[in-house]
Write an enzyme that holds these catalytic residues in place. Structure first.
Site, short mmCIF file in Angstrom:
data_model
loop_
_atom_site.label_atom_id
_atom_site.label_comp_id
_atom_site.label_asym_id
_atom_site.label_seq_id
_atom_site.Cartn_x
_atom_site.Cartn_y
_atom_site.Cartn_z
N ALA A 60 55.84 53.49 -7.10
CA ALA A 60 56.60 52.63 -8.00
C ALA A 60 56.06 52.78 -9.41
O ALA A 60 54.88 53.03 -9.60
CB ALA A 60 56.46 51.18 -7.54
N GLY A 102 54.89 54.01 -2.92
CA GLY A 102 56.31 53.97 -2.56
C GLY A 102 56.89 55.34 -2.25
O GLY A 102 57.83 55.46 -1.46
N GLU A 105 55.94 55.99 1.21
CA GLU A 105 56.70 55.07 2.07
C GLU A 105 58.12 55.56 2.28
O GLU A 105 58.69 55.45 3.37
CB GLU A 105 56.69 53.67 1.45
CG GLU A 105 55.32 53.01 1.57
CD GLU A 105 55.24 51.68 0.85
OE1 GLU A 105 55.43 51.66 -0.38
OE2 GLU A 105 55.01 50.66 1.51
N GLU A 125 47.77 51.46 -2.89
CA GLU A 125 48.07 50.14 -3.46
C GLU A 125 46.86 49.21 -3.48
O GLU A 125 46.74 48.36 -4.36
CB GLU A 125 49.22 49.48 -2.69
CG GLU A 125 50.60 50.07 -2.99
CD GLU A 125 50.94 51.27 -2.12
OE1 GLU A 125 50.03 51.86 -1.51
OE2 GLU A 125 52.13 51.65 -2.07
C1 LIG Z 1 57.45 47.48 -2.59
C2 LIG Z 1 56.11 48.08 -2.81
C3 LIG Z 1 56.10 49.34 -3.47
C4 LIG Z 1 54.89 50.19 -3.40
O1 LIG Z 1 54.10 49.94 -2.25
C5 LIG Z 1 54.12 49.97 -4.64
C6 LIG Z 1 53.70 51.25 -5.26
O2 LIG Z 1 54.22 52.30 -5.08
S1 LIG Z 1 52.43 51.03 -6.31
C7 LIG Z 1 52.17 52.61 -7.04
C8 LIG Z 1 51.43 53.49 -6.14
N1 LIG Z 1 51.10 54.68 -6.87
C9 LIG Z 1 49.93 54.82 -7.49
O3 LIG Z 1 49.08 53.95 -7.45
C10 LIG Z 1 49.73 56.09 -8.22
C11 LIG Z 1 48.82 55.90 -9.39
N2 LIG Z 1 48.66 57.13 -10.13
C12 LIG Z 1 47.71 58.04 -9.86
O4 LIG Z 1 46.94 57.89 -8.92
C13 LIG Z 1 47.57 59.21 -10.77
O5 LIG Z 1 48.23 58.89 -11.97
C14 LIG Z 1 48.19 60.51 -10.22
C15 LIG Z 1 47.32 61.02 -9.07
C16 LIG Z 1 49.59 60.31 -9.73
C17 LIG Z 1 48.23 61.58 -11.34
O6 LIG Z 1 46.95 61.73 -11.89
P1 LIG Z 1 46.72 62.55 -13.23
O7 LIG Z 1 47.44 63.82 -13.13
O8 LIG Z 1 45.25 62.57 -13.45
O9 LIG Z 1 47.46 61.75 -14.37
P2 LIG Z 1 47.11 60.32 -14.94
O10 LIG Z 1 46.52 59.46 -13.91
O11 LIG Z 1 46.39 60.47 -16.22
O12 LIG Z 1 48.57 59.77 -15.21
C18 LIG Z 1 49.40 60.34 -16.22
C19 LIG Z 1 50.15 59.24 -16.91
O13 LIG Z 1 51.02 58.62 -15.96
C20 LIG Z 1 50.79 57.23 -15.92
N3 LIG Z 1 50.99 56.78 -14.53
C21 LIG Z 1 50.41 57.25 -13.42
N4 LIG Z 1 50.88 56.64 -12.34
C22 LIG Z 1 51.82 55.77 -12.79
C23 LIG Z 1 52.65 54.85 -12.13
N5 LIG Z 1 52.67 54.70 -10.80
N6 LIG Z 1 53.47 54.13 -12.91
C24 LIG Z 1 53.49 54.27 -14.23
N7 LIG Z 1 52.71 55.13 -14.90
C25 LIG Z 1 51.89 55.87 -14.17
C26 LIG Z 1 49.35 57.06 -16.38
O14 LIG Z 1 49.12 55.77 -16.88
C27 LIG Z 1 49.25 58.14 -17.45
O15 LIG Z 1 49.82 57.64 -18.63
P3 LIG Z 1 49.22 58.05 -20.07
O16 LIG Z 1 50.09 57.37 -21.02
O17 LIG Z 1 49.31 59.57 -20.08
O18 LIG Z 1 47.80 57.56 -20.06
#
Ligand SMILES: CCC[C@H](O)CC(=O)SCCNC(=O)CCNC(=O)[C@H](O)C(C)(C)COP(=O)([O-])OP(=O)([O-])OC[C@H]1O[C@@H](n2cnc3c(N)ncnc32)[C@H](O)[C@@H]1OP(=O)([O-])[O-]
Length: 783
Positions: A60, A102, A105, A125
């Site tokens: 998400a 998500g 999921e 999460e």
């Molecule tokens: C109903 C329930 C639904 C469900 O269960 C809830 C969910 O899905 S909860 C979600 C579950 N998912 C997670 O928890 C995933 C969390 N994300 C991660 O673990 C890492 O970002 C990922 C591995 C994907 C990429 O790593 P990498 O390559 O080192 O890159 P990076 O980390 O530097 O990110 C680059 C830019 O993207 C941004 N951004 C990232 N994710 C999100 C997001 N979800 N959204 C918005 N923005 C996001 C991040 O802030 C950054 O911005 P900026 O402006 O450049 O600073």
């Protein structure tokens, strides 16, 4: 948002929301429309869902999830999954990159999952203070069982494609063109019955053991959670997976609402964004110098000077990032030891290739060609200046010279060179190849380019770099000073080291102050105090009371411990008694004089001349930093044999040491302290509030530019519990600035001579004017 195309009977839906294909409401609406279109079209007999660009959806969109759009986003996500699950045409998910939250999921709601070998799946999460709220807690246990689901969801760990295949989470690993394979796979399953492909319709394999499993894991989860509510709430949701699917989903939704509205979820989401926002640095004293304006120098090769624990850890980090490293150590035995450690650590990860990037040497001239040097010698200013003087002559003029000091003056180190603009601090945390924090310190003359270079280096080697100003202890260790002092004053007043540690650990730290000092070494602070001429051996000035230094209260207990050779775990005894044998230490009975390379036998010294205390003092105050560096070895040698007998090998459990407790009692008596009962609340408040109060000073002086920089330093370098958001976030959002001020006023009235309990002017000002820490120095915050 979700591109629709058809390949014969196969409809392909490709999520296109760069860079991570996260689910916004609009993306999800587009997915629903695409699914409806495919379902309506009689020519379509199967559907493939994939991610366009570098990844499958990473979950998400957090910015939407944290804002006012959270409710529609969640309901849209659940709706998409329902559409997918109940679809009458087979749906195949084609996974590459990171299928997270998500995204994973959605894949679990589908009927088939294919993945490329490099794909990673996870339900992270819990790190955001939430649970997988789109069926993750209900579908995952139906595939892997409750036990594995608890493990995967409460840790949020990555699942690599091969492991996912073994667990039954993906059906096939695809080596070639993923989309092409997925289309052909979808075609091959057209018309097959779907009932047994719907995970929602399966039963949990270990359903009959669910209570047993939960009971068996509860204790470990609680211990690891350190006060975070999300892990145990995840378990509650997983427990509901043995109910009929709809009932389990309803329970999951309720628990998700509970977590989403908790302060802990907000704190953990703040941590997620802060970890990334520190990369958008700006010079605390000159905002025009920032990540946008300053260009880093490209670093391809790095020299590391000093192959002790830190030097070896730094070398591993650099090698893992693919950089060339020249590791210099003047002591051959130490160098060999470091090489063995580096080899062993890299062994699991294609060591030979990484080791080929490493040159080891005892000769400074080998550093003539490197782009940058990180000095990691013993923490002594004279020694560091000597090293920098040499480096300035030997390295190429454009090379950056960094010091891994944990608190010495960068300007004084820089002054030993003719290139102070290229000198900078890079404070790594031990173990340097594991700990994520890199505290980067600019000096008065450090150029913008040099700052940009070390901030870029942090990213390159997978660290969280935070830029701070130069002062004794920088940000992290400076704030730790008042915390440690207050912990010692608590001992004087009646608590034992274990009481302090327990209270701080119950708050959520992995270790209390005394266990932490035992681990890091009691002598580190001792040497610093000796250099600052604070210890008893120098004696307070004649007109100064025994427990005062420079007008401030001073507790000499740690100095007394050090003088007895209780340097922490390395000697097997610190504040605690440690059940750990160090039986190899008897081999170390010598002191090496680095200056001339000769070896000196401590046993002879002890036998012929002096008491241990006299010897230690001689060594410590000798005007020779090489001697100083080896005092530690001397102490270890002397004390190890007698300590060994008292410990059960193989355990690191800290136990109360009757000797230390007696010593504290005698000390109280000698100085007229009356033992009193002190609550855990008082322990936590006095230790943490004095630390946070120092954080306000640090902000006021421009040593840190933003409160979030301090939070990130404490979260990634000092084990501050993540679910509280960091010291500054916690105090502002959870405790309240006004309450902090009142508490500090109360404590400082009771202890007027504890200067660190005097509320900082910035705190007073913010409370008076209603200011906010989040707004301090922050320009384009997402928070
Ligand atoms: C109903 C329930 C639904 C469900 O269960 C809830 C969910 O899905 S909860 C979600 C579950 N998912 C997670 O928890 C995933 C969390 N994300 C991660 O673990 C890492 O970002 C990922 C591995 C994907 C990429 O790593 P990498 O390559 O080192 O890159 P990076 O980390 O530097 O990110 C680059 C830019 O993207 C941004 N951004 C990232 N994710 C999100 C997001 N979800 N959204 C918005 N923005 C996001 C991040 O802030 C950054 O911005 P900026 O402006 O450049 O600073």
């Amino acid at each position: 948002m979700a591109e629709y195309s058809t390949y014969g009977s196969v409809a392909v839906l490709q999520v296109n929301n760069p860079p991570l294909n996260t689910f916004t409401r609009h993306v999800l609406q587009a997915l629903v429309s695409g699914l409806e279109r495919a379902q309506r079209d009689p020519a379509v007999r199967s559907i493939v869902i994939a991610g366009k660009g570098p990844t499958f959806p990473a979950g998400a969109d957090l910015e939407e999830l944290l804002g006012t759009a959270a409710a529609p986003l969640l309901s849209n996500l659940r709706m998409v999954d329902k559409h997918v699950d109940t679809c009458q045409k087979p749906i195949v998910c084609a996974i590459h990159g990171t299928a997270l939250g998500g995204g994973f999921e959605l894949a679990l709601a589908s009927h088939y999952r294919l993945a490329v070998p490099s794909a990673t799946l996870s339900l992270p999460e819990v790190h955001l203070g939430m649970l997988p709220g789109a069926g993750g807690t209900q579908r995952l246990p139906r595939v892997v069982g409750v036990k594995s689901a608890i493990q995967l969801i409460t840790s949020g760990q990555d699942i690599k494609a091969q492991q996912a295949l073994t667990l039954g989470l993906v059906d096939k690993i695809v080596q070639g063109d993923l989309l092409k394979e997925a289309v052909s796979f979808a075609r091959s399953v057209e018309g097959r019955p779907l009932e047994d492909r719907r995970i929602s319709q399966r039963t949990v394999p270990d359903a009959d053991k669910v209570d047993e499993v939960v009971e068996a894991t509860r204790k470990t989860i609680l211990r690891k959670a350190r006060g975070a509510i999300a892990p145990l709430t995840c378990v509650q949701a997983i427990q509901a997976s043995v109910l009929p699917f709809a009932a389990g989903m309803a329970r999951e939704a309720d628990l998700m609402t509970y977590l989403m509205t908790s302060w802990q979820a907000a704190a953990q989401q703040y941590v997620f964004f802060s970890e990334r926002e520190v990369r958008q640095w700006s010079h605390p004293r000159d905002k025009h110098i920032n990540f946008r304006t300053a260009k880093p120098t490209v670093i391809k090769s790095v020299g590391v000077v000093g192959a002790g624990t830190m030097g070896a850890g730094i070398t591993i980090s650099l090698l893992q990032a693919g950089l060339k490293v020249v590791l210099l150590e003047v002591n051959k035995k130490q160098l060999d030891k470091a090489i063995a450690v580096i080899q062993k650590t890299l062994r699991q990860k294609s060591a030979s290739q990484k080791m080929s990037q490493l040159t080891t040497t005892m000769d400074y001239s080998q550093l003539s060609d490197v782009d940058m040097v990180i000095e990691a010698v013993f923490e002594n200013l004279r020694l560091k200046k000597e090293v920098f003087r040499k480096l300035d002559v030997i390295t190429k003029p454009q090379a950056v010279l960094a010091s891994n000091t944990s608190g010495l003056d960068i300007d004084k180190i820089a002054a030993a060179t003719k290139r102070p603009d290229k000198v900078v601090g890079t404070h790594f945390f031990s173990p340097a190849n594991v700990m994520r924090l890199l505290e980067n310190i600019y000096g008065k003359k450090t150029s913008a380019e040099t700052v940009a270079t070390v901030m870029q280096l942090a990213t390159t080697i997978g660290k969280v770099g935070v830029l701070v100003g130069n002062c004794a202890g920088f940000v992290g260790n400076r704030m730790l000073g008042p915390y440690r002092s207050e912990a010692l004053f608590l001992l004087e007043e009646g608590v034992d080291p274990q009481d302090v540690d327990r209270a701080i650990e119950e708050f959520g730290f992995p270790m209390g102050p005394f266990r932490m000092t035992d681990l890091a070494g009691n002598d580190i602070g001792w040497r610093r105090r000796i250099e600052a001429r604070l210890t008893t051996e120098h004696g307070p000035p004649p007109d100064t009371p025994a427990l005062y230094r420079r007008g401030d209260r001073y507790c000499p207990l740690p100095d007394m411990l050090c003088l007895q050779g209780r340097l922490g775990q390395k000697t097997g005894a610190g504040c605690m008694m440690l059940q750990e044998a160090k039986d190899d230490l008897t081999e170390n009975i010598y002191i090496r004089f680095r200056t001339d390379g000769s070896v000196f036998d401590l046993r002879r010294l002890l036998a012929h001349t002096k008491t241990l205390e006299e010897l230690i003092l001689d060594l410590l105050f000798a005007d020779d930093c090489a001697l100083l560096a080896h005092t530690e070895a001397a102490l270890m040698s002397h004390h190890a044999p007698s300590m060994c007998n008292r410990y059960d090998p193989g355990s690191r459990t800290a136990l109360p040491d009757p000797v230390v407790l007696q010593m504290i009692q005698d000390y109280r008596q000698e100085h007229g302290f009356k033992k009193r009962t002190i609550s855990s609340q008082e322990i936590v408040e006095r230790c943490l509030y004095s630390l946070i109060n120092e954080g306000f000073h640090v902000l006021d002086e421009g040593i840190a530019s933003r409160a979030l920089d301090i939070d990130v330093i404490y979260l990634f370098g000092y084990g501050w519990p993540r679910h509280t958001g960091g010291p500054m976030y916690y105090v502002e959002r959870v405790i309240g600035l006004e309450k902090l001020l009142r508490s500090l006023e109360t404590y400082s009235a009771r202890y007027p001579n504890h200067s660190h309990l005097q509320p900082s002017p910035l705190l007073r000002d913010m409370v008076a004017k209603g200011g906010s820490l989040a707004a301090l120095g922050t320009t384009d915050s997402k928070l």
